[in-house]
Design a protein around this motif. Sequence first.
Motif, PDB file in Angstrom:
ATOM      1  N   UNK A 398      -8.195   3.493  -2.207  1.00 13.70           N
ATOM      2  CA  UNK A 398      -8.318   2.885  -3.526  1.00 13.70           C
ATOM      3  C   UNK A 398      -7.134   1.967  -3.774  1.00 13.70           C
ATOM      4  N   UNK A 399      -7.422   0.789  -4.258  1.00 15.58           N
ATOM      5  CA  UNK A 399      -6.403  -0.132  -4.714  1.00 15.58           C
ATOM      6  C   UNK A 399      -6.202   0.094  -6.202  1.00 15.58           C
ATOM      7  N   UNK A 400      -5.044  -0.292  -6.750  1.00 17.50           N
ATOM      8  CA  UNK A 400      -4.858  -0.149  -8.200  1.00 17.50           C
ATOM      9  C   UNK A 400      -5.968  -0.816  -9.004  1.00 17.50           C
ATOM     10  N   UNK A 401      -6.536  -1.909  -8.461  1.00 19.97           N
ATOM     11  CA  UNK A 401      -7.612  -2.609  -9.160  1.00 19.97           C
ATOM     12  C   UNK A 401      -8.888  -1.775  -9.242  1.00 19.97           C
ATOM     13  N   UNK A 402      -8.965  -0.677  -8.491  1.00 21.39           N
ATOM     14  CA  UNK A 402     -10.153   0.179  -8.510  1.00 21.39           C
ATOM     15  C   UNK A 402     -10.151   1.159  -9.679  1.00 21.39           C
ATOM     16  N   UNK A 403      -9.153   1.084 -10.539  1.00 25.38           N
ATOM     17  CA  UNK A 403      -9.058   2.068 -11.615  1.00 25.38           C
ATOM     18  C   UNK A 403     -10.316   2.106 -12.466  1.00 25.38           C
TER      19      UNK A 403
END
Length: 586
Positions: A398-403
């Motif tokens: 998961x990337x932070x943008x996947x929040x």
Amino acid sequence: MNLSVADSQLRVPDSRDELGGKGFFLTRLVERGFRVPPFRVVRAADLVDGRVPPALAARLVDELVAAAVESGVDELAVGFAVRSSPAVSMPGMMDTLLGVGLTDRNVAALSGRLGTESAAWQVVLGGVANLCSHVAGCVPGNPSDAVDPVADYRRLVALYEEHSGTNFPSSPAAQVRLAVEAVFASWDNARAREYRRANGISEHVATAVVVQVLAYGTGVGASGSGVVFSHDPLTGVAGLHGEYLRASTGESLVSGTTTPLPISALRDDSWTAYDELAGVVTEMYEWQTVAVEVEFVVENGTGWIVQLRPAVTTGQVRNTVTIAGWRTGLIGRQIALARLDIDALFGESPSVADPDRGRLLAIGVGASAGVATGRVVTTTEAALAGGGEPLVLLRPRTEPEDFLGMVSSVAVVTVEGGAGSHAAVVARELGIPAVVGASFSTAAPSAGATVTVCGTTGRVWQGVVERLAGATVEFPSDLFADEAIEARIKPTLAAVLAVEPNAIVATATGAPIPAATLVITGERDAAERLAAAGHRVAFDCADAVTADLPDCFVEYVIAKPEARRGVGTVLAVRAAAKWAAKEIAR
């Protein structure tokens, strides 16, 4: 074991509002003598029109380099980590830059410190790539695995200059200044704003930034990084739990780009470092009296603490740690009661997927307990377009943008990462099942397939798998043994009148009530109004639902025998919370 630290003379404020969470705990760690790399906190108030004054950056770097040199480090082998320090933790939502302050001039000194020239170039190239990404706003691409690091370095410098329109910053102070400004600016990025909105964090609370001398986990010998917990984050069982990644920076571990090894791998590499870490984590728990999460780096057998924070866990896990802390004498009864999560106290342990009812697809690390079934989506965009359908977000990591994708999903599965990764932490915050570092027996399921995720056991199953209810949580009767509380719970109205013969039952007539009279009512609103007016109140909990107790002090509660335990719990916790509030106000 308490350990000396080289930077105790650095000037830092002591307010958590100024330092943020990371800076606050690092400061406290230094005060208590733990081994922490030299650091400095830059506050929002230190900026001028959103910029770091060059003189401040120069002074900061000079102080940190001097502290590192004092401990025997070559000045040219000093690099920096620049990390966010918001008052409320926002895992992965703001930018982090490692390897700041380095250029090709540092390679020789770094080679001597890390043991190989390739390791030195890895740090330098990583730092320049970070400046390209977070300062110049360009995608640096992947270095060519150090086949020609000089060419890679020149390419990245040229890329930075092309996209920034400025010369590449060659001095450590200039790089640090730009990195600090970039981290401050990341407070306003889209993912950080969405995270604050979802978690009710104020937009008006200023963040801080920590600039810290790098401890290198990429050198020869016993070197690496890890995340450990004082208690199992899924069960609350005491003991060193966590993960370790050899020859790595902490960022690769917490970002979930690589699946780590169990913390026992550190013991295999260096028993001394492992034993020291276990003792330090135990001491930190006894100091904080809550479950703690610790990020650390080991450089050539020497351990360094780079972050401490309260562990993100469920209410049941917090209750387990709290009750154990009281039983061992670490905290007092009133503090324990004030910390309890009442709903979790009367709930069940996390459910598990029935292992005999489905085809097992993958085994990984259970990072957030529970079971959920849904249709697989592989992008955040697909999760957001799901329209309320139960979805499982499956990602390589998961990337932070996947929040937002995680918020829109009922469970998360990643192919890489461990229990200390941002994906795991955010899943525990959201209370959704998660399996990280999942190893699929065949190809991973494609988008649209239905899977069942068991975060309790770290398993992913094909299709819909029946869930088995967890065990009933054991009630800590010894913690609630309180004769004064028991005396306030009465089985019938007659039992109240036996001790308060002048008590009256509230009516809707609005007749005046003498101030000293005990008034009995079964309506929440009426009880709260009477209490606010200064009257004594007894509450008739006729339906035996503890959640219906009014939000005010009641002298007596009329409850059925089966509700007695729940009512007593609420009364005891409220009394403890009132005591705690008075203690804090002193």
